[in-house]
Design an enzyme around this catalytic site. Structure first.
Site, short mmCIF file in Angstrom:
data_model
loop_
_atom_site.label_atom_id
_atom_site.label_comp_id
_atom_site.label_asym_id
_atom_site.label_seq_id
_atom_site.Cartn_x
_atom_site.Cartn_y
_atom_site.Cartn_z
N ARG A 8 -0.73 -8.83 13.27
CA ARG A 8 -1.29 -7.81 12.35
C ARG A 8 -2.10 -8.47 11.24
O ARG A 8 -3.13 -7.94 10.81
CB ARG A 8 -0.16 -6.95 11.77
CG ARG A 8 0.36 -5.91 12.77
CD ARG A 8 1.73 -5.38 12.40
NE ARG A 8 1.79 -4.78 11.11
CZ ARG A 8 2.93 -4.58 10.42
NH1 ARG A 8 4.09 -4.95 10.94
NH2 ARG A 8 2.90 -4.02 9.24
N ARG A 26 -10.07 0.83 8.21
CA ARG A 26 -9.57 -0.49 8.59
C ARG A 26 -10.58 -1.27 9.42
O ARG A 26 -10.24 -2.29 10.01
CB ARG A 26 -8.33 -0.29 9.42
CG ARG A 26 -7.13 -1.04 8.95
CD ARG A 26 -5.98 -0.40 9.66
NE ARG A 26 -4.82 -1.19 9.68
CZ ARG A 26 -3.68 -0.83 9.07
NH1 ARG A 26 -3.62 0.24 8.36
NH2 ARG A 26 -2.64 -1.57 9.22
N LYS A 75 0.84 -1.21 0.00
CA LYS A 75 0.00 0.00 0.00
C LYS A 75 0.87 1.26 0.00
O LYS A 75 0.67 2.18 -0.78
CB LYS A 75 -0.92 0.03 1.24
CG LYS A 75 -1.83 -1.18 1.37
CD LYS A 75 -2.75 -1.08 2.57
CE LYS A 75 -2.04 -1.13 3.93
NZ LYS A 75 -1.36 -2.41 4.22
N ARG A 135 12.07 -5.55 5.43
CA ARG A 135 11.81 -4.15 5.05
C ARG A 135 12.58 -3.14 5.88
O ARG A 135 12.74 -3.29 7.09
CB ARG A 135 10.31 -3.92 5.23
CG ARG A 135 9.90 -2.47 5.11
CD ARG A 135 8.43 -2.32 5.09
NE ARG A 135 7.80 -2.70 6.34
CZ ARG A 135 6.50 -2.60 6.54
NH1 ARG A 135 5.71 -2.18 5.58
NH2 ARG A 135 5.99 -2.94 7.70
N ARG A 175 10.86 -0.84 11.40
CA ARG A 175 9.71 -0.59 12.26
C ARG A 175 9.67 -1.56 13.44
O ARG A 175 9.97 -2.73 13.29
CB ARG A 175 8.42 -0.71 11.44
CG ARG A 175 8.11 0.57 10.71
CD ARG A 175 7.00 0.45 9.72
NE ARG A 175 5.80 -0.24 10.17
CZ ARG A 175 4.70 -0.34 9.44
NH1 ARG A 175 4.66 0.19 8.23
NH2 ARG A 175 3.65 -0.99 9.90
P1 AP5 Z 1 4.86 -1.69 1.90
O1 AP5 Z 1 4.57 -0.83 0.71
O2 AP5 Z 1 5.57 -1.09 3.05
O3 AP5 Z 1 3.51 -2.42 2.38
P2 AP5 Z 1 2.26 -1.86 3.20
O4 AP5 Z 1 1.04 -2.49 2.60
O5 AP5 Z 1 2.32 -0.38 3.28
O6 AP5 Z 1 2.55 -2.57 4.58
P3 AP5 Z 1 2.46 -1.99 6.07
O7 AP5 Z 1 3.25 -2.93 6.91
O8 AP5 Z 1 2.81 -0.54 6.11
O9 AP5 Z 1 0.95 -2.16 6.33
P4 AP5 Z 1 0.21 -2.08 7.65
O10 AP5 Z 1 -1.14 -1.92 7.13
O11 AP5 Z 1 0.40 -3.23 8.57
O12 AP5 Z 1 0.92 -0.87 8.45
P5 AP5 Z 1 0.43 0.61 8.77
O13 AP5 Z 1 1.61 1.46 8.84
O14 AP5 Z 1 -0.69 1.01 7.89
O15 AP5 Z 1 5.68 -2.97 1.36
C1 AP5 Z 1 6.19 -3.93 2.27
C2 AP5 Z 1 7.57 -4.46 1.78
O16 AP5 Z 1 7.37 -5.18 0.58
C3 AP5 Z 1 8.59 -3.35 1.43
O17 AP5 Z 1 9.88 -3.79 1.77
C4 AP5 Z 1 8.46 -3.19 -0.08
O18 AP5 Z 1 9.67 -2.74 -0.66
C5 AP5 Z 1 8.11 -4.61 -0.51
N1 AP5 Z 1 7.22 -4.67 -1.67
C6 AP5 Z 1 6.15 -3.87 -1.95
N2 AP5 Z 1 5.57 -4.22 -3.12
C7 AP5 Z 1 6.28 -5.29 -3.58
C8 AP5 Z 1 6.18 -6.12 -4.75
N3 AP5 Z 1 5.22 -5.93 -5.66
N4 AP5 Z 1 7.09 -7.12 -4.88
C9 AP5 Z 1 8.08 -7.34 -3.97
N5 AP5 Z 1 8.23 -6.57 -2.85
C10 AP5 Z 1 7.34 -5.58 -2.66
O19 AP5 Z 1 -0.19 0.43 10.24
C11 AP5 Z 1 0.65 0.18 11.35
C12 AP5 Z 1 -0.17 0.16 12.63
O20 AP5 Z 1 -0.80 1.45 12.84
C13 AP5 Z 1 -1.32 -0.84 12.68
O21 AP5 Z 1 -0.88 -2.13 13.05
C14 AP5 Z 1 -2.22 -0.20 13.73
O22 AP5 Z 1 -1.70 -0.41 15.03
C15 AP5 Z 1 -2.10 1.29 13.42
N6 AP5 Z 1 -3.10 1.73 12.44
C16 AP5 Z 1 -2.84 2.20 11.17
N7 AP5 Z 1 -3.99 2.53 10.55
C17 AP5 Z 1 -4.99 2.28 11.43
C18 AP5 Z 1 -6.40 2.40 11.36
N8 AP5 Z 1 -7.01 2.85 10.23
N9 AP5 Z 1 -7.13 2.06 12.44
C19 AP5 Z 1 -6.53 1.62 13.58
N10 AP5 Z 1 -5.20 1.46 13.71
C20 AP5 Z 1 -4.44 1.78 12.64
MG MG Z 2 2.50 1.01 4.87
#
Ligand code: AP5
Ligand code: MG
Length: 230
Positions: free
Chosen positions: A173, A88, A13, A127, A162
């Site tokens: 997660r 979410r 994402k 990552r 992270r």
């Molecule tokens: P990356 O692009 O970083 O993936 P992502 O989908 O952004 O993954 P996240 O880990 O950020 O998602 P998340 O939803 O758990 O975390 P968030 O920060 O939103 O890619 C991942 C890796 O893969 C990278 O190394 C990249 O280079 C590689 N990659 C990407 N595409 C690729 C491809 N096609 N092929 C190969 N490699 C690839 O949330 C964190 C925390 O915040 C949550 O756990 C929660 O506690 C809180 N939170 C956030 N939003 C909310 C909400 N709306 N409500 C409540 N709590 C929330």
């Molecule tokens: Mg992300």
């Protein structure tokens, strides 16, 4: 362009949101990044949510919704946004509907990025990112040209990992995603907004597929040239 990027942790994402922001001009609004910024700055909200992020659980809906209501009212969101990590839960999706209705605007699309669970864990555990510009990297699939230097902005010794990327937290997660976030897919499907792309493909191909499903009107940026066989 007003879109949501949906998908499990590690689906890409953030990677795709940053690319679309460059190509299509709308700002990336990532709830996880916003929370991490609060934690880094030691704000009251940061202190309130720090442990929840470490545990891989969801921040309570009312806290997240209030933060996003504020963020979406900022001037840079007036003409569009790319939501990354919000909504979410069903409650957050309904709250977003109400916010947009109040502003008299509509979502253009909800793009689901599909990736297998095994691939997700491998991606997240390798990552890291640049602390200066947020560019994402990976130990195996996307190394920087110079090991201590960001290819994108040139910052040195700024790479960070992270806290919630430990394997046991990643599994938690993923559970949280299937329990709380996947149930919002039918909400958007019933509105005819849901598009699904293959997140297992290479990053450039995923970007291209997203641009194709969004169409030129929403995202006029130039997709990469088609591959020539041979
Ligand atoms: P990356 O692009 O970083 O993936 P992502 O989908 O952004 O993954 P996240 O880990 O950020 O998602 P998340 O939803 O758990 O975390 P968030 O920060 O939103 O890619 C991942 C890796 O893969 C990278 O190394 C990249 O280079 C590689 N990659 C990407 N595409 C690729 C491809 N096609 N092929 C190969 N490699 C690839 O949330 C964190 C925390 O915040 C949550 O756990 C929660 O506690 C809180 N939170 C956030 N939003 C909310 C909400 N709306 N409500 C409540 N709590 C929330
Ligand atoms: Mg992300």
């Amino acid at each position: 362009m007003r879109i949501i990027l949906l998908g499990p942790p590690g689906a890409g994402k953030g990677t795709q949101a940053r690319r679309l922001m460059e190509r299509c001009g709308a700002p990336q609004i990532a709830t996880g990044d916003l929370f991490r910024e609060h934690i880094k700055n030691g704000t009251p909200l940061g202190k309130q949510v720090e442990q929840t992020l470490k545990d891989g659980h969801l921040v309570p809906d009312e806290v997240t919704i209030s933060m996003m209501a504020d963020r979406l009212s900022q001037p840079d969101c007036k003409d569009g946004f790319i939501l990354d990590g919000f909504p979410r839960s069903v409650a957050q999706a309904k709250a977003l509907d109400a916010m947009l209705e109040e502003k008299g605007i509509k979502l253009d699309a909800v793009v689901q990025i599909g990736v297998d669970d095994e691939q997700l864990v491998a991606r997240i555990s390798g990552r890291f990112s640049c602390g200066a510009c947020n560019e994402g990297y990976h130990d195996v699939t996307k190394k920087p040209a110079k090991s201590n230097c960001c290819d994108n902005c040139g910052a040195e010794d700024q790479f960070k990992r992270r806290d919630d990327d430990k394997p046991e937290t990643v599994r938690e997660r993923l559970n949280v995603y299937y329990e709380n976030t996947a149930p919002i897919l039918p909400h958007y499907e019933s509105k005819g907004l849901l598009k699904t792309v293959n997140g297992m493909a290479e990053m450039d191909d995923v970007t291209e597929e997203i641009q194709v499903v969004l169409g030129k009107k929403l995202c006029p940026g130039t997709p990469k040239a088609p591959k020539i066989a041979g």
